[in-house]
Design a protein around this motif. Structure first.
Motif, PDB file in Angstrom:
ATOM      1  N   ASN A 204      11.421   2.747  -2.015  1.00 42.59           N
ATOM      2  CA  ASN A 204      12.304   1.604  -1.796  1.00 42.59           C
ATOM      3  C   ASN A 204      11.543   0.581  -0.960  1.00 42.59           C
ATOM      4  OD1 ASN A 204      14.240  -0.235  -0.781  1.00 42.59           O
ATOM      5  ND2 ASN A 204      15.862   1.276  -1.097  1.00 42.59           N
ATOM      6  N   THR A 205      11.019  -0.433  -1.632  1.00 44.98           N
ATOM      7  CA  THR A 205      10.173  -1.410  -0.929  1.00 44.98           C
ATOM      8  C   THR A 205      10.951  -2.194   0.128  1.00 44.98           C
ATOM      9  OG1 THR A 205      10.575  -3.009  -2.709  1.00 44.98           O
ATOM     10  CG2 THR A 205       8.570  -1.664  -2.864  1.00 44.98           C
ATOM     11  N   GLY A 206      12.261  -2.337  -0.082  1.00 42.42           N
ATOM     12  CA  GLY A 206      13.066  -3.038   0.920  1.00 42.42           C
ATOM     13  C   GLY A 206      13.080  -2.291   2.238  1.00 42.42           C
ATOM     14  N   THR A 207      13.265  -0.981   2.149  1.00 43.17           N
ATOM     15  CA  THR A 207      13.278  -0.156   3.359  1.00 43.17           C
ATOM     16  C   THR A 207      11.911  -0.151   4.031  1.00 43.17           C
ATOM     17  OG1 THR A 207      14.981   1.295   2.427  1.00 43.17           O
ATOM     18  CG2 THR A 207      13.675   2.163   4.255  1.00 43.17           C
ATOM     19  N   VAL A 208      10.876   0.037   3.225  1.00 43.76           N
ATOM     20  CA  VAL A 208       9.514   0.062   3.774  1.00 43.76           C
ATOM     21  C   VAL A 208       9.164  -1.283   4.402  1.00 43.76           C
ATOM     22  CG1 VAL A 208       7.068   0.358   3.227  1.00 43.76           C
ATOM     23  CG2 VAL A 208       8.776   1.815   2.126  1.00 43.76           C
ATOM     24  N   SER A 209       9.627  -2.358   3.782  1.00 43.36           N
ATOM     25  CA  SER A 209       9.349  -3.690   4.303  1.00 43.36           C
ATOM     26  C   SER A 209       9.950  -3.877   5.697  1.00 43.36           C
ATOM     27  CB  SER A 209       9.896  -4.751   3.350  1.00 43.36           C
ATOM     28  OG  SER A 209       9.663  -6.046   3.856  1.00 43.36           O
ATOM     29  N   LEU A 210      11.153  -3.361   5.897  1.00 42.19           N
ATOM     30  CA  LEU A 210      11.799  -3.451   7.217  1.00 42.19           C
ATOM     31  C   LEU A 210      11.027  -2.629   8.252  1.00 42.19           C
ATOM     32  CD1 LEU A 210      15.585  -3.184   6.251  1.00 42.19           C
ATOM     33  CD2 LEU A 210      14.360  -5.213   7.062  1.00 42.19           C
ATOM     34  N   VAL A 211      10.594  -1.440   7.838  1.00 43.07           N
ATOM     35  CA  VAL A 211       9.808  -0.595   8.742  1.00 43.07           C
ATOM     36  C   VAL A 211       8.492  -1.283   9.103  1.00 43.07           C
ATOM     37  CG1 VAL A 211       8.575   1.595   8.963  1.00 43.07           C
ATOM     38  CG2 VAL A 211      10.833   1.538   7.885  1.00 43.07           C
ATOM     39  N   ALA A 212       7.844  -1.861   8.098  1.00 45.43           N
ATOM     40  CA  ALA A 212       6.568  -2.539   8.328  1.00 45.43           C
ATOM     41  C   ALA A 212       6.735  -3.749   9.250  1.00 45.43           C
ATOM     42  CB  ALA A 212       5.969  -2.977   6.998  1.00 45.43           C
TER      43      ALA A 212
ATOM     44  N   GLN B 151       0.822  -1.214   0.000  1.00 39.08           N
ATOM     45  CA  GLN B 151       0.000   0.000   0.000  1.00 39.08           C
ATOM     46  C   GLN B 151       0.853   1.261   0.000  1.00 39.08           C
ATOM     47  OE1 GLN B 151      -3.252  -0.022  -0.519  1.00 39.08           O
ATOM     48  NE2 GLN B 151      -3.126  -2.263  -0.607  1.00 39.08           N
ATOM     49  N   VAL B 152       1.976   1.238   0.715  1.00 39.36           N
ATOM     50  CA  VAL B 152       2.883   2.395   0.712  1.00 39.36           C
ATOM     51  C   VAL B 152       3.440   2.612  -0.693  1.00 39.36           C
ATOM     52  CG1 VAL B 152       5.087   3.289   1.543  1.00 39.36           C
ATOM     53  CG2 VAL B 152       3.483   2.245   3.148  1.00 39.36           C
ATOM     54  N   ALA B 153       3.796   1.519  -1.356  1.00 38.40           N
ATOM     55  CA  ALA B 153       4.326   1.622  -2.718  1.00 38.40           C
ATOM     56  C   ALA B 153       3.292   2.224  -3.668  1.00 38.40           C
ATOM     57  CB  ALA B 153       4.765   0.243  -3.210  1.00 38.40           C
ATOM     58  N   ARG B 154       2.009   1.989  -3.402  1.00 43.16           N
ATOM     59  CA  ARG B 154       0.957   2.551  -4.245  1.00 43.16           C
ATOM     60  C   ARG B 154       0.723   4.027  -3.972  1.00 43.16           C
ATOM     61  NH1 ARG B 154      -3.483  -2.392  -3.763  1.00 43.16           N
ATOM     62  NH2 ARG B 154      -2.381  -3.863  -5.140  1.00 43.16           N
ATOM     63  N   LEU B 155       1.058   4.471  -2.763  1.00 47.25           N
ATOM     64  CA  LEU B 155       0.826   5.867  -2.400  1.00 47.25           C
ATOM     65  C   LEU B 155       1.902   6.812  -2.927  1.00 47.25           C
ATOM     66  CD1 LEU B 155      -0.359   5.484   1.315  1.00 47.25           C
ATOM     67  CD2 LEU B 155      -1.757   6.082  -0.665  1.00 47.25           C
ATOM     68  N   GLY B 156       3.081   6.267  -3.203  1.00 49.25           N
ATOM     69  CA  GLY B 156       4.173   7.123  -3.642  1.00 49.25           C
ATOM     70  C   GLY B 156       4.960   6.522  -4.780  1.00 49.25           C
ATOM     71  N   THR B 157       5.788   7.334  -5.396  1.00 55.46           N
ATOM     72  CA  THR B 157       6.642   6.869  -6.490  1.00 55.46           C
ATOM     73  C   THR B 157       8.074   6.728  -5.988  1.00 55.46           C
ATOM     74  OG1 THR B 157       7.033   9.153  -7.189  1.00 55.46           O
ATOM     75  CG2 THR B 157       5.196   7.981  -8.232  1.00 55.46           C
ATOM     76  N   SER B 158       8.834   5.889  -6.658  1.00 60.99           N
ATOM     77  CA  SER B 158      10.249   5.667  -6.318  1.00 60.99           C
ATOM     78  C   SER B 158      10.424   5.230  -4.865  1.00 60.99           C
ATOM     79  CB  SER B 158      11.072   6.936  -6.583  1.00 60.99           C
ATOM     80  OG  SER B 158      10.945   7.350  -7.927  1.00 60.99           O
TER      81      SER B 158
ATOM     82  N   TYR C  77       9.730  10.041   1.595  1.00 61.15           N
ATOM     83  CA  TYR C  77       9.190   9.850   0.238  1.00 61.15           C
ATOM     84  C   TYR C  77       8.088  10.856  -0.089  1.00 61.15           C
ATOM     85  CZ  TYR C  77      11.709   5.408   0.275  1.00 61.15           C
ATOM     86  OH  TYR C  77      12.685   4.444   0.333  1.00 61.15           O
ATOM     87  N   LYS C  78       7.927  11.843   0.828  1.00 62.60           N
ATOM     88  CA  LYS C  78       6.908  12.891   0.635  1.00 62.60           C
ATOM     89  C   LYS C  78       5.512  12.303   0.402  1.00 62.60           C
ATOM     90  CE  LYS C  78      10.098  16.399  -1.147  1.00 62.60           C
ATOM     91  NZ  LYS C  78      11.308  15.673  -0.700  1.00 62.60           N
ATOM     92  N   ILE C  79       5.192  11.296   1.219  1.00 63.21           N
ATOM     93  CA  ILE C  79       3.889  10.643   1.138  1.00 63.21           C
ATOM     94  C   ILE C  79       3.005  11.122   2.278  1.00 63.21           C
ATOM     95  CG2 ILE C  79       2.650   8.444   1.306  1.00 63.21           C
ATOM     96  CD1 ILE C  79       5.052   7.092   0.041  1.00 63.21           C
ATOM     97  N   THR C  80       1.840  11.597   1.942  1.00 61.68           N
ATOM     98  CA  THR C  80       0.848  11.991   2.939  1.00 61.68           C
ATOM     99  C   THR C  80      -0.238  10.916   2.992  1.00 61.68           C
ATOM    100  OG1 THR C  80       1.232  14.343   2.526  1.00 61.68           O
ATOM    101  CG2 THR C  80      -0.822  13.731   3.638  1.00 61.68           C
ATOM    102  N   VAL C  81      -0.448  10.382   4.162  1.00 61.83           N
ATOM    103  CA  VAL C  81      -1.437   9.309   4.304  1.00 61.83           C
ATOM    104  C   VAL C  81      -2.841   9.896   4.217  1.00 61.83           C
ATOM    105  CG1 VAL C  81      -2.320   7.470   5.801  1.00 61.83           C
ATOM    106  CG2 VAL C  81       0.130   7.990   5.763  1.00 61.83           C
TER     107      VAL C  81
END
Length: 279
Positions: free
Chosen positions: A69-77, A60-67, A136-140
């Motif tokens: 890094n899914t690896g980083t987000v995956s670790l955070v998740a 879902q994070v990958a869908r909210l923003g461009t570029s 990633y300048k993503i606003t939820v």
């Protein structure tokens, strides 16, 4: 005549118990919003659900923003779902789904296909994601609904279960009250109270055993419903269904234990009465 009336009271009591037990469980753990939230919060402690939820959050994070890094987000998740805040927020997300299904109070958040959804916005708004999403300048958004089913049946449509929410509690109380009333009638009519205690214990044993068998039989139908979901959502749903089954098993075990206890008490009382008469 008295024997026939007593037998009838016992049969009715057994049938009512077979209805009262699952009805009470459904009311407490599925229809009641707080009970359902507690059940989902318990499921959130399962490592399989946590793994699937971490994967879904990454998607879902990958869908909210461009570029991203899914690896980083995956670790955070992964860190987030293992934190103490996750179970409560997962339960809150499921409150969203519960209200949608039982009250139809949030129709504006339903997706275009009218599918059953949960809102993961509170999870993505957690402090664990704040810095990463900021990078990633993503606003939820205020709402991030994700569908629990791809092809929802009619029973999983907005407000489909409003009657259960409106009348379920009273039905549950009414059936439980009738069960107790007919059990008292059976004891009153019985020539031997001790033997009727044994019979009522057998009722508890029969209902407990039948409940276990019904759950096993119904598992196939549940799997068919789960086939409407896939991927991480399927894994999440399987854990939640498994948690619900374990909870129902506990109630059935109580029926078995109480039933067995009544049988033992009835036998002991019957033996004591026989000894008193012969003495």
């Amino acid at each position: 005549m008295r024997f026939a009336a007593t037998l009838l009271m016992w049969l009715v009591t057994t049938l009512l118990l077979a209805v009262a037990l699952p009805t009470a469980w459904v009311q407490q753990h599925l229809v009641d919003e707080n009970g359902y939230a507690a059940l989902t919060q318990k499921a959130a402690a399962d490592p399989s659900l946590q793994s699937a939820m971490a994967s879904e959050l990454t998607t879902q994070v990958a869908r909210l923003g461009t570029s991203v890094n899914t690896g980083t987000v995956s670790l955070v998740a992964a860190t987030y779902v293992s934190s103490s805040s996750f179970p409560g927020q997962f339960a809150q997300a499921n409150r969203f789904a519960h209200r949608w299904l039982f009250t139809d109070a949030i129709r504006s958040s339903v997706d275009a296909q009218g599918r059953w959804v949960i809102d993961i916005a509170p999870m993505l708004s957690d402090a664990a994601f704040k810095e990463t999403l900021s990078d990633y300048k993503i606003t939820v958004p205020t709402s991030v609904p994700i569908p629990l089913t791809d092809n929802a049946p009619a029973a999983l449509r907005p407000g489909a279960l409003r009657p259960a929410a409106a009348y379920g509690r009273w039905v549950s109380i009414g059936v439980a009250g009738l069960t107790g009333l007919f059990a008292l009638f059976a004891l009153f009519l019985a020539r031997s109270r001790s033997k009727m205690l044994v019979a009522l214990g057998v009722s508890g044993l029969l209902v407990g055993a039948a409940g276990w068998a019904a759950i096993e039989f119904g598992r196939g139908r549940l799997n068919a419903v789960l086939d409407n979901s896939s991927g991480d959502i399927r894994r999440i749903a399987e854990v939640m269904v498994g948690t619900a089954e374990n909870s129902m098993h506990q109630w059935l075990n109580i029926s078995l234990v109480v039933g067995g206890g009544l049988v033992i008490i009835g036998v002991i009382v019957s033996l004591l009465v026989s000894l008193a008469r012969t003495g």
